[in-house]
Design an enzyme around this catalytic site. Structure first.
Site, PDB file in Angstrom:
ATOM      1  N   GLU A 188       0.821  -1.208   0.000  1.00  0.00           N
ATOM      2  CA  GLU A 188       0.000   0.000   0.000  1.00  0.00           C
ATOM      3  C   GLU A 188       0.860   1.265   0.000  1.00  0.00           C
ATOM      4  OE1 GLU A 188      -2.247  -2.972   2.733  1.00  0.00           O
ATOM      5  OE2 GLU A 188      -0.188  -2.615   2.024  1.00  0.00           O
ATOM      6  N   ASP A 226      24.495 -38.626  -1.493  1.00  0.00           N
ATOM      7  CA  ASP A 226      24.557 -37.577  -2.515  1.00  0.00           C
ATOM      8  C   ASP A 226      25.487 -36.429  -2.151  1.00  0.00           C
ATOM      9  OD1 ASP A 226      22.736 -39.071  -3.892  1.00  0.00           O
ATOM     10  OD2 ASP A 226      21.024 -37.744  -3.517  1.00  0.00           O
ATOM     11  N   GLY A 266      15.225 -38.849   0.363  1.00  0.00           N
ATOM     12  CA  GLY A 266      15.064 -40.086  -0.385  1.00  0.00           C
ATOM     13  C   GLY A 266      13.727 -40.741  -0.095  1.00  0.00           C
ATOM     14  N   THR A 296      12.456 -40.875   3.719  1.00  0.00           N
ATOM     15  CA  THR A 296      11.999 -39.592   4.265  1.00  0.00           C
ATOM     16  C   THR A 296      10.695 -39.150   3.614  1.00  0.00           C
ATOM     17  OG1 THR A 296      14.277 -38.930   4.738  1.00  0.00           O
ATOM     18  CG2 THR A 296      12.630 -37.185   4.624  1.00  0.00           C
TER      19      THR A 296
END
Length: 341
Positions: A53, A203, A284, A287
């Site tokens: 605003e 990973d 993965g 999870t």
């Protein structure tokens, strides 16, 4: 589309420009109209800076016509002092006589008080214009304030025959480069990203936004017994890392160790207390399935590749409403919404 919807649509477009920069505030856009023409517009650009605003009113060159203008805003003007003064007071000060609102604010600090303040000052207020579009735009903010948890996005990539990774857990790379860049854009738009122990170990991800410009999300690691090596990339100092474990509570520089039960509901409550409004679950199979089994997810983003594995780890099975399918090179992306939580 009537005239109120047309100008509100523009306000919603503006609001979306703040995605990834305004949390824990909502996405808000504002348009000021006189004689069916836009004379000022703005949006909330970054947390701590001016609200929509304020930016829209400042953009109006001739302030003398504000009492004869209509202000369109995607969320109820605030009525309390936060990082900035109340927007409701600014509207009243500028003698704007008509305000059109998309959504009432679910935050208990506002929750109708802004609208009431305007009405008590004699301002005509119209609400619920494009209400469902506004709720979708601010789904993170609404989920946080109505369900007391972050908005939860599940994300994974799977092969053409439904595998998440090979049997040795190696999943690099199932999706293409363009898809991976999109994931980095998503990371910049959300507050946090979560992985489990196996993903961090196998990973060794950084979980940053290195492929795009934008902030890095808070990294959340589930490591109950603190077995992930401190040299792992998830601990690099590009972003804060929260390690949920069963052994200790401690803060060391940008790494926070938090002792907690390893169940999705408890984890999300913990992150809610830390003002995290949205999170990508990029773990993965184990999870992801924890959250699916608990029915604790709002949206799933699933990349489907043309890669084929002879065998491997099955991708999760999920049930929800398919919102859209997007082709990204030789990948396809399914966006699925959870309508049952």
């Amino acid at each position: 589309m009537d005239i109120n919807e047309r100008f509100m649509q523009r306000a919603l477009q503006l609001a979306n420009n703040g995605l990834g920069a305004v949390s824990p505030n909502p996405l808000v856009g504002c348009v000021i109209v006189h004689d069916n023409k836009i004379i000022g517009e703005g949006y909330h650009q970054k947390f701590g800076l001016a609200h929509a605003e304020v930016n829209a009113i400042n953009a109006v060159e001739n302030k003398d016509i504000l009492p004869f203008a209509t202000l369109y805003v995607t969320l109820e003007p605030c009525s309390h002092f936060g990082k900035t003064p109340p927007c409701a007071d600014l509207i009243i000060k500028n003698k704007i006589q008509k305000v059109v609102v998309c959504n009432q604010d679910p935050n208990h600090l506002v929750a109708g008080r802004g609208i009431l303040k305007l009405q008590n000052a004699g301002v005509e207020v119209k609400i619920d214009i494009l209400k469902s579009q506004g709720e979708y735009l601010n789904r993170r903010f609404f989920t946080f304030h109505t369900k007391n948890r972050p908005y939860i996005i599940l994300k994974w990539a799977q092969t053409s025959n439904g595998y998440l990774a090979r049997s040795n857990y190696n999943s690099k790379w199932i999706s293409n480069q363009q898809s991976r860049q999109i994931v980095h854009l998503w990371r910049s738009q959300e507050d946090a990203i979560l992985v489990g122990f196996n993903t961090a170990k196998v990973d060794n991800p950084t979980l940053t936004t290195r492929f795009v410009e934008g902030k890095n999300p808070v990294r959340v690691l589930l490591d109950q017994h603190l077995k992930i090596n401190p040299s792992n990339q998830i601990f690099q100092n590009e972003a804060k890392t929260i390690v949920i474990n069963s052994l200790k509570n401690e803060i060391i520089d940008h790494i926070e160790y938090v002792s907690s039960d390893n169940n999705p509901k408890e984890i999300m409550h913990l992150l809610y207390q830390k003002q995290i409004q949205s999170i990508i679950i990029e773990g993965g199979s184990k999870t992801l399935n924890q959250f699916i089994t608990a029915n604790l997810w709002d949206e799933a983003r699933i990349f489907k590749s043309n890669h084929f594995f002879e065998n491997g780890i099955n991708a999760p099975q999920i049930h929800g409403k398919l919102k859209e399918t997007i082709l990204i090179g030789n990948d396809s992306l399914d966006i699925i919404e959870n309508k049952s939580n």
